[in-house]
Write a protein that holds these residues in place. Structure first.
Motif, PDB file in Angstrom:
ATOM      1  N   THR A   1      38.263  84.830   7.195  1.00 28.27           N
ATOM      2  CA  THR A   1      37.335  83.817   7.718  1.00 28.27           C
ATOM      3  C   THR A   1      36.001  83.909   6.999  1.00 28.27           C
ATOM      4  O   THR A   1      35.421  82.889   6.589  1.00 28.27           O
TER       5      THR A   1
ATOM      6  N   ARG B   1      34.186  81.033   4.646  1.00 29.93           N
ATOM      7  CA  ARG B   1      32.862  80.473   4.927  1.00 29.93           C
ATOM      8  C   ARG B   1      31.926  80.657   3.719  1.00 29.93           C
ATOM      9  O   ARG B   1      31.127  79.780   3.412  1.00 29.93           O
TER      10      ARG B   1
ATOM     11  N   GLU C   1      32.927  78.073   1.173  1.00 33.29           N
ATOM     12  CA  GLU C   1      32.417  76.755   1.546  1.00 33.29           C
ATOM     13  C   GLU C   1      30.946  76.613   1.169  1.00 33.29           C
ATOM     14  O   GLU C   1      30.520  75.566   0.687  1.00 33.29           O
ATOM     15  N   ARG C   2      30.182  77.662   1.384  1.00 29.83           N
ATOM     16  CA  ARG C   2      28.740  77.603   1.173  1.00 29.83           C
ATOM     17  C   ARG C   2      28.355  77.851  -0.287  1.00 29.83           C
ATOM     18  O   ARG C   2      27.448  77.203  -0.811  1.00 29.83           O
TER      19      ARG C   2
ATOM     20  N   GLY D   1      29.954  80.249  11.009  1.00 30.58           N
ATOM     21  CA  GLY D   1      29.077  80.111   9.852  1.00 30.58           C
ATOM     22  C   GLY D   1      27.653  80.555  10.112  1.00 30.58           C
ATOM     23  O   GLY D   1      26.730  80.161   9.387  1.00 30.58           O
TER      24      GLY D   1
ATOM     25  N   LEU E   1      25.370  83.537   7.373  1.00 33.87           N
ATOM     26  CA  LEU E   1      25.840  83.577   5.984  1.00 33.87           C
ATOM     27  C   LEU E   1      24.693  83.769   4.999  1.00 33.87           C
ATOM     28  O   LEU E   1      24.806  84.545   4.042  1.00 33.87           O
TER      29      LEU E   1
END
Length: 445
Positions: free
Chosen positions: A215, A219, A222-223, A352, A355
């Protein structure tokens, strides 16, 4: 027919409390979670407190008789034990209870065999499984018939010739597997050398199974990864990840690193599995930084951290810097995201949250020793400019008559590689960021 296929196998959990575990009840709960991961239904639990295991029956004789009656009345189809059983214990318990018996090790191996997807993972699991079965051939056939799906492995009362034949077949198959794994290991070494040649630091995610490593990786991708197709399997289940996945992460200031997701650890993880997965777990050993992901909402998280640290030590990871990510903080505290000390962060990867704080902490750990230097790169050396743009933190770019003047934070390796282009008097041996150059990106004409 469909109902029969959907029906879960009925299982009894059995365990002995020797008083040497911090939380025996949690260990039994974990055994239940392993059983559910194998799609079994728990129909009963039987435990006993003893100073030492019975050599031939695991339980005391009276408790073993009780187990036989309990299994019959509960209509159990398999009995699961919380410890690794010796060959004689396995044989005697199956004869007494007249039920297939699996211990914790074989249950974990069963899960691994179901989860394995890549060729390497399948080879590793089969190797560990056969190494486990070899000394347990006598009395193992009942459990093998369950695992083999009625493939002719059940031969109750088979003679010595049959056992010897099985043993030779397993030894032959193990030799084949070792050769195949050696080939795969060499391929992995080649990939590893290519990554080392890139000069990008490696960050390895490690931790207990289902702590949230995959996970967290997704994340971060994605960022900071820029490509959702690079995501890994993310699922709330034990051992969802068996393969090591490596992805590139680019922080906002252009500092880049490689991030690897590895197989999770668990209490009483079979030694054979650690040995079989050693080539995969080498990613952790070769890391510049380990991110130890912890499910801090789990009541037994301290013991899980201990198990992970012991496994990492066994792999030879002592001395590698560690960041502790106390994940799932949203389930147990209000003050998050938050830093504690210099290497612990409370966050919630699933949502999220935290992060940016984690990315900054990773950047400090990886790049704190970078130097700020000024290069003068001739226009015909465009490949060097491209390399620095990709691997360094560019603070200032100027186009002059003599070439491209670049002020950048660089690793020591990149400074040495391009030393010929460093302007005299513009190399700082201390931490990056101490010179007076403006810390901004972009072109200045």
């Amino acid at each position: 027919m469909a109902e029969t296929e959907m029906r879960k196998e009925r299982a009894i959990l059995a365990g002995v409390d020797l008083g040497n575990e911090d939380d025996f009840s949690y260990s039994m709960e974990e055994l239940g979670s392993l059983a559910k991961a194998c799609d079994m239904e728990i129909v009963g639990v039987l435990t006993q407190r003893m100073e030492m295991l019975h050599k031939s029956l695991y339980f005391g004789r009276g408790k073993a008789e009780e187990l036989k009656i309990f299994a019959r009345e509960a209509e159990a189809e398999v009995i699961l034990f919380n410890d690794a059983l010796s060959p004689s214990q396995l044989r005697n318990l199956q004869q007494m209870t007249e039920k297939p018996v699996l211990d914790r090790t074989s249950l974990i191996l069963e899960i691994f065999s179901q989860r394995a997807r890549t060729r390497e993972a399948k080879l590793q699991v089969e190797t560990a499984r056969l190494q486990y079965l070899l000394p347990r051939l006598v009395g193992m056939h009942e459990a093998l018939s369950r695992q083999g799906g009625g493939s002719g492995l059940a031969n109750k009362g088979a003679g010595e010739k049959k056992l010897e034949l099985d043993r030779r077949r397993i030894e032959h198959r193990l030799a084949q597997l070792r050769k195949e794994l050696e080939t795969v290991s060499q391929e992995r070494q080649t990939q590893r050398k290519k990554r080392l040649a890139s000069s990008l630091p490696l960050v390895a995610l490690a931790g207990y199974t289902n702590a949230g490593k995959s996970t967290l990786m997704n994340r971060l991708l994605e960022r900071y990864g820029g490509d959702d197709s690079k995501k890994v399997l993310e699922k709330d289940m034990l051992f969802a990840t068996l393969e090591t996945t490596v992805r590139q992460i680019a922080l906002p200031d252009n500092r880049r690193f490689l991030l690897s997701d590895t197989v999770g650890f668990i209490h009483k993880l079979p030694t054979g599995l650690i040995q079989a997965f050693r080539s995969t777990l080498e990613e952790v050993k070769n890391a510049d930084l380990i991110v130890h992901v912890v499910d801090c909402a789990d009541r037994n998280y301290k013991n899980q951290m201990k198990v992970t640290e012991e496994t990492l030590a066994e792999l030879g990871c002592a001395g590698i810097p560690v960041i502790y990510v106390m994940n799932k903080a949203d389930l147990c505290r209000d003050d998050f995201p938050a830093l504690q000390g210099t290497n612990r962060i409370y966050m919630a990867a699933g949502k999220g949250i935290g992060l940016e704080m984690l990315a900054e902490l990773i950047g400090e750990k990886l790049f704190g020793g970078y130097r700020r230097v000024r290069f003068m790169i001739p226009y015909e050396k465009g490949q060097i400019v491209s390399y620095l743009m990709e691997h360094a933190r560019i603070c200032r770019t100027e186009y002059t008559e003599d070439g491209i003047c670049i002020t950048a934070d660089c690793s020591r390796e990149d400074c040495e590689r391009n030393r010929a282009y460093i302007m005299k008097g513009y190399e700082n041996e201390n931490d990056s960021g101490r010179r007076d150059y403006p810390a901004h990106s972009g072109n200045v004409h």
